[in-house]
Design a protein around this motif. Structure first.
Motif, PDB file in Angstrom:
ATOM      1  N   ASP A  29       0.849  -1.186   0.000  1.00 27.68           N
ATOM      2  CA  ASP A  29       0.000   0.000   0.000  1.00 27.68           C
ATOM      3  C   ASP A  29       0.887   1.238   0.000  1.00 27.68           C
ATOM      4  N   ALA A  30       0.519   2.222  -0.818  1.00 27.84           N
ATOM      5  CA  ALA A  30       1.357   3.409  -0.972  1.00 27.84           C
ATOM      6  C   ALA A  30       1.241   4.373   0.198  1.00 27.84           C
ATOM      7  N   GLY A  31       0.149   4.302   0.959  1.00 24.79           N
ATOM      8  CA  GLY A  31      -0.052   5.291   2.011  1.00 24.79           C
ATOM      9  C   GLY A  31      -0.026   4.757   3.425  1.00 24.79           C
ATOM     10  N   ILE A  35       2.928  -5.109   5.086  1.00 23.41           N
ATOM     11  CA  ILE A  35       3.806  -6.180   5.540  1.00 23.41           C
ATOM     12  C   ILE A  35       5.228  -6.037   4.995  1.00 23.41           C
ATOM     13  N   ALA A  36       5.364  -5.448   3.804  1.00 27.74           N
ATOM     14  CA  ALA A  36       6.688  -5.294   3.200  1.00 27.74           C
ATOM     15  C   ALA A  36       7.500  -4.172   3.847  1.00 27.74           C
ATOM     16  N   ASP A  37       6.838  -3.270   4.566  1.00 29.20           N
ATOM     17  CA  ASP A  37       7.544  -2.156   5.208  1.00 29.20           C
ATOM     18  C   ASP A  37       8.326  -2.595   6.445  1.00 29.20           C
ATOM     19  N   VAL A  38       7.928  -3.727   7.018  1.00 31.03           N
ATOM     20  CA  VAL A  38       8.556  -4.197   8.256  1.00 31.03           C
ATOM     21  C   VAL A  38       9.673  -5.169   7.896  1.00 31.03           C
ATOM     22  N   ASP A  39      10.917  -4.785   8.163  1.00 30.15           N
ATOM     23  CA  ASP A  39      12.055  -5.645   7.844  1.00 30.15           C
ATOM     24  C   ASP A  39      13.046  -5.638   9.003  1.00 30.15           C
ATOM     25  N   GLY A  40      14.216  -6.201   8.761  1.00 30.23           N
ATOM     26  CA  GLY A  40      15.196  -6.346   9.825  1.00 30.23           C
ATOM     27  C   GLY A  40      15.739  -5.048  10.373  1.00 30.23           C
ATOM     28  N   GLY A  49       5.496   1.312  17.098  1.00 31.08           N
ATOM     29  CA  GLY A  49       4.542   2.318  16.649  1.00 31.08           C
ATOM     30  C   GLY A  49       5.138   3.702  16.629  1.00 31.08           C
ATOM     31  N   ARG A  50       5.055   4.340  15.485  1.00 31.08           N
ATOM     32  CA  ARG A  50       5.577   5.700  15.366  1.00 31.08           C
ATOM     33  C   ARG A  50       4.524   6.735  15.732  1.00 31.08           C
ATOM     34  N   THR A  51       3.257   6.446  15.451  1.00 31.75           N
ATOM     35  CA  THR A  51       2.151   7.302  15.900  1.00 31.75           C
ATOM     36  C   THR A  51       1.225   6.518  16.817  1.00 31.75           C
ATOM     37  N   ALA A  52       0.709   5.403  16.322  1.00 26.90           N
ATOM     38  CA  ALA A  52      -0.160   4.541  17.130  1.00 26.90           C
ATOM     39  C   ALA A  52       0.692   3.471  17.801  1.00 26.90           C
ATOM     40  N   SER A  53       0.664   3.430  19.123  1.00 27.39           N
ATOM     41  CA  SER A  53       1.469   2.465  19.871  1.00 27.39           C
ATOM     42  C   SER A  53       0.565   1.650  20.786  1.00 27.39           C
ATOM     43  N   ASP A  76       4.465   7.314   6.414  1.00 28.35           N
ATOM     44  CA  ASP A  76       5.434   8.304   6.886  1.00 28.35           C
ATOM     45  C   ASP A  76       5.528   8.356   8.404  1.00 28.35           C
ATOM     46  N   GLY A  77       4.656   7.636   9.104  1.00 29.77           N
ATOM     47  CA  GLY A  77       4.708   7.595  10.557  1.00 29.77           C
ATOM     48  C   GLY A  77       4.222   8.848  11.245  1.00 29.77           C
ATOM     49  N   LEU A  78       3.629   9.774  10.499  1.00 28.76           N
ATOM     50  CA  LEU A  78       3.212  11.053  11.076  1.00 28.76           C
ATOM     51  C   LEU A  78       1.756  11.063  11.512  1.00 28.76           C
TER      52      LEU A  78
END
Length: 234
Positions: A29-31, A35-40, A49-53, A76-78
């Motif tokens: 997903d672009a926004g 699952i692909a964003d989470v890596d080693g 969590g960068r915003t929601a924890s 973007d984690g914002l």
């Protein structure tokens, strides 16, 4: 899933510590975080969590702890948005023990004790305990599998057309989501049928939702149950 916007993960640790869980989208997903964003290299920050924890302290080993998640971080984690109903998500969880906290608050310490000496190879910068690896976090995600939020709201039905012949009535309609439409004909001035009476007439049509172009379906009514009045007369 416990509601249409809340997922609950029940887990245990083999020693006291802290656990975080984070939902991600199963597909790219672009926004939103997927699952692909989470890596080693990102898994600790992204799962915490960068915003929601979503975090729970685990005070006792091998005791169930419930972590509830209801928001999805943006890429973007914002910012973060609420989970959507009837939507699949994967869940990543991260855990660390309380080694540094326990060492610093121990009643007995070495004469050469210093908090800086409590770091271990399994403790990333800024963390206060030995943390699980990305491989372990992925294994937990795979064990949980995809989880789908509930659907607790009924669809909205919109009638877009009615056509009739001497012996039939055709209702053209659509729903706000995939489902089934039932219709029943009732003579003017007679009692409104109950839900069970409408279902029992068995004039129905399956509907598959499509936002664009707007899909519709038709229900063909070829008869009706002779209704009774409130006093059981016809």
């Amino acid at each position: 899933a416990i509601t249409d916007q809340v997922l609950q993960i029940t887990l245990q640790l083999n020693e006291p510590g802290t656990v975080w869980c984070q939902p991600v989208l199963p597909a790219t997903d672009a926004g939103k975080i997927d699952i692909a964003d989470v890596d080693g290299t990102t898994y600790i920050a992204y799962i915490k969590g960068r915003t929601a924890s979503f975090m729970e302290y685990v005070h006792t080993a091998f005791r169930n702890v419930d972590v509830e998640v209801n928001m999805l971080d943006n890429d973007d984690g914002l910012a973060a948005t609420s989970l959507l109903s009837e939507t699949p998500y994967n869940i990543f969880c991260f855990a660390q023990d309380d080694w540094q906290i326990e060492a610093d608050n121990s009643a007995l310490q070495s004469a050469n004790y210093a908090i800086g000496n409590t770091a271990t190879p399994s403790m990333a910068g800024g963390n206060t305990g030995n943390e699980i690896t990305f491989v372990a976090a992925t294994a937990v995600k795979d064990a949980i599998g995809q989880v789908i939020t509930l659907d607790l709201t009924p669809p909205v039905i919109t009638v877009t057309g009615i056509a009739s012949t001497e012996t039939t009535i055709t209702v053209t309609a659509k729903l706000s989501e995939t489902g089934t439409i039932w219709c029943q004909a009732v003579r003017t001035g007679f009692n409104v049928p109950t839900i069970l009476e409408i279902l029992d007439s068995n004039y129905n049509s399956a509907f598959t939702y499509a936002a664009s172009p707007a899909a519709t379906t038709t229900v063909l009514i070829t008869g009706y149950d002779r209704p009774r009045n409130y006093d059981n007369s016809y």
